[in-house]
Scaffold this motif. Structure first.
Motif, PDB file in Angstrom:
ATOM      1  N   VAL A   1       0.866  -1.136  -0.130  1.00 17.32           N
ATOM      2  CA  VAL A   1       0.198  -0.172   0.015  1.00 17.32           C
ATOM      3  C   VAL A   1       0.751   1.318  -0.005  1.00 17.32           C
ATOM      4  O   VAL A   1       1.870   1.317   0.649  1.00 17.32           O
ATOM      5  CB  VAL A   1      -1.067   0.129   1.254  1.00 17.32           C
ATOM      6  CG1 VAL A   1      -2.003   1.172   1.016  1.00 17.32           C
ATOM      7  CG2 VAL A   1      -1.572  -1.143   1.306  1.00 17.32           C
ATOM      8  N   ASN A   2       0.558   1.961  -0.803  1.00 26.09           N
ATOM      9  CA  ASN A   2       1.045   3.434  -1.047  1.00 26.09           C
ATOM     10  C   ASN A   2       0.002   4.451  -0.495  1.00 26.09           C
ATOM     11  O   ASN A   2      -1.108   4.645  -1.277  1.00 26.09           O
ATOM     12  CB  ASN A   2       1.774   3.810  -2.358  1.00 26.09           C
ATOM     13  CG  ASN A   2       2.956   2.883  -2.508  1.00 26.09           C
ATOM     14  OD1 ASN A   2       3.002   2.079  -3.392  1.00 26.09           O
ATOM     15  ND2 ASN A   2       4.031   3.317  -1.739  1.00 26.09           N
ATOM     16  N   GLY A   3       0.231   5.280   0.287  1.00 23.89           N
ATOM     17  CA  GLY A   3      -0.598   6.448   0.966  1.00 23.89           C
ATOM     18  C   GLY A   3      -0.233   7.908   0.341  1.00 23.89           C
ATOM     19  O   GLY A   3       0.863   8.002   0.527  1.00 23.89           O
ATOM     20  N   LEU A   4      -1.029   8.762   0.268  1.00 27.65           N
ATOM     21  CA  LEU A   4      -1.005   9.924  -0.111  1.00 27.65           C
ATOM     22  C   LEU A   4      -1.971  11.074   0.498  1.00 27.65           C
ATOM     23  O   LEU A   4      -2.929  10.754   0.154  1.00 27.65           O
ATOM     24  CB  LEU A   4      -0.442  10.258  -1.461  1.00 27.65           C
ATOM     25  CG  LEU A   4      -0.348  11.665  -2.100  1.00 27.65           C
ATOM     26  CD1 LEU A   4       1.120  12.059  -1.522  1.00 27.65           C
ATOM     27  CD2 LEU A   4      -0.513  12.003  -3.379  1.00 27.65           C
ATOM     28  N   ALA A   5      -1.600  11.744   1.373  1.00 32.52           N
ATOM     29  CA  ALA A   5      -2.632  12.902   2.032  1.00 32.52           C
ATOM     30  C   ALA A   5      -2.800  13.828   0.719  1.00 32.52           C
ATOM     31  O   ALA A   5      -1.576  14.564   0.235  1.00 32.52           O
ATOM     32  CB  ALA A   5      -2.093  13.427   3.038  1.00 32.52           C
ATOM     33  N   CYS A   6      -3.943  14.337   0.197  1.00 34.75           N
ATOM     34  CA  CYS A   6      -4.185  15.329  -0.561  1.00 34.75           C
ATOM     35  C   CYS A   6      -4.981  16.551  -0.046  1.00 34.75           C
ATOM     36  O   CYS A   6      -6.236  16.570  -0.367  1.00 34.75           O
ATOM     37  CB  CYS A   6      -4.942  14.902  -1.741  1.00 34.75           C
ATOM     38  SG  CYS A   6      -4.221  13.362  -2.512  1.00 34.75           S
ATOM     39  N   PRO A   7      -4.592  17.432   0.734  1.00 36.55           N
ATOM     40  CA  PRO A   7      -4.992  18.321   1.663  1.00 36.55           C
ATOM     41  C   PRO A   7      -5.763  19.395   0.632  1.00 36.55           C
ATOM     42  O   PRO A   7      -6.840  19.942   1.056  1.00 36.55           O
ATOM     43  CB  PRO A   7      -3.894  19.247   2.356  1.00 36.55           C
ATOM     44  CG  PRO A   7      -2.853  18.069   2.383  1.00 36.55           C
ATOM     45  CD  PRO A   7      -2.982  17.292   1.060  1.00 36.55           C
ATOM     46  N   PRO A   8      -5.390  19.678  -0.411  1.00 35.44           N
ATOM     47  CA  PRO A   8      -6.222  20.755  -1.359  1.00 35.44           C
ATOM     48  C   PRO A   8      -7.387  20.106  -1.947  1.00 35.44           C
ATOM     49  O   PRO A   8      -8.384  21.046  -2.402  1.00 35.44           O
ATOM     50  CB  PRO A   8      -5.063  20.824  -2.582  1.00 35.44           C
ATOM     51  CG  PRO A   8      -3.887  20.590  -2.037  1.00 35.44           C
ATOM     52  CD  PRO A   8      -4.096  19.446  -1.168  1.00 35.44           C
TER      53      PRO A   8
END
Length: 273
Positions: free
Chosen positions: A138-145
């Protein structure tokens, strides 16, 4: 059973789940509550998210709901187990259904997850995925915008394309995922932009369909499905800008929403105690 089903979210994103629920359960009445005034939940501390979530729950319990759907990944990650233990009605979230859908679609067992800071930090998706198959990578990425963009109705056009492209760039450089989970219910509203940026070879998964299927199965098991031929009149509540909410809702549903009201939640008890 004539009782309604409650759906809660930090804002308008949960409408993507609500639409699928309404499609699969056309006889059910839904009461949707979006806390748009305090959206997004992703950057907030865990205890504050739990407090806000309980405020929404207490509001809907006064409406005698028969089931609660947490259509917010951050709230699901932080409160699902607590709510399931505390409430006497069925409570379902969106993370486990999304994980199951991703595993069903992935061929190489490399799955990406995009979500809010809170959802990614919680590691809820990796845990849910590996509880089913420990070999999943699993690769996770936060995307705040993304959430503020959707809440402001920026769903297409050059600005939206630029934000999506720059935000997803780190994920494109990661391991060779073949499946991407939209780990926030706001994200299906910009699914086309995400798909275009990631490429047609990536399976993009949202949890709405699986969540609705789970709700249907649980209600059937408990003999709780609505009967009769009366067309239900759904209700929508927001804590923030009503016109922004209506604009997004009307663009997402086939027919304009009829009942939309502004409410305040701060005076509702913010915990289970």
């Amino acid at each position: 059973m004539a009782q309604p089903i409650g759906v809660i979210d930090s804002g308008v994103g949960g409408l993507t789940v609500a639409r699928e629920l309404m499609r699969q359960l056309p006889k059910e009445k839904f009461i949707y509550l979006g806390d748009t005034l305090r959206c997004p939940y992703g950057p907030r501390e865990k205890e504050q998210v739990k407090d806000f979530t309980w405020q929404m729950v207490h509001y809907l319990l006064r409406r005698d709901i028969k089931m609660l759907v947490i259509a917010c990944n951050t709230a699901t990650a932080y409160t699902l187990n607590e709510l399931q233990s505390a409430l006497s009605i069925p409570v379902i979230g969106v993370i486990e259904p999304g994980a199951r859908a991703a595993i069903k679609n992935s061929r190489n067992k490399r799955i990406g997850v995009i979500g809010t800071e809170g959802t990614i930090k919680s590691q809820a998706y990796p845990e849910a995925l590996r509880s089913i198959d420990h070999s999943i990578r699993v690769n996770g990425l936060a995307c705040p915008p993304f959430v503020p963009m959707v809440e402001n109705g920026v769903l297409h056009g050059p600005e939206a394309e630029r934000i999506v492209a720059s935000t997803l760039e780190p994920l494109k450089e990661m391991n060779h995922i073949d499946t991407l989970i939209l780990g926030c219910t706001h994200y299906p509203l910009i699914r086309g932009l995400v798909q275009k940026e990631m490429g047609s070879h990536i399976q993009v998964i949202s949890s709405g369909e699986e969540t609705a299927s789970e709700a249907s199965l649980i209600l059937a098991y408990h003999n709780g499905l609505a009967q009769g031929d009366t067309v239900p009149e759904h209700e929508f509540y927001t804590t923030g800008d009503m016109e922004k909410f209506r604009l997004v809702a009307n663009s997402w549903f086939e027919e304009p929403i009829q009942i939309l009201k502004l409410i305040e939640l701060e005076h509702f008890q913010g915990s289970s105690k």
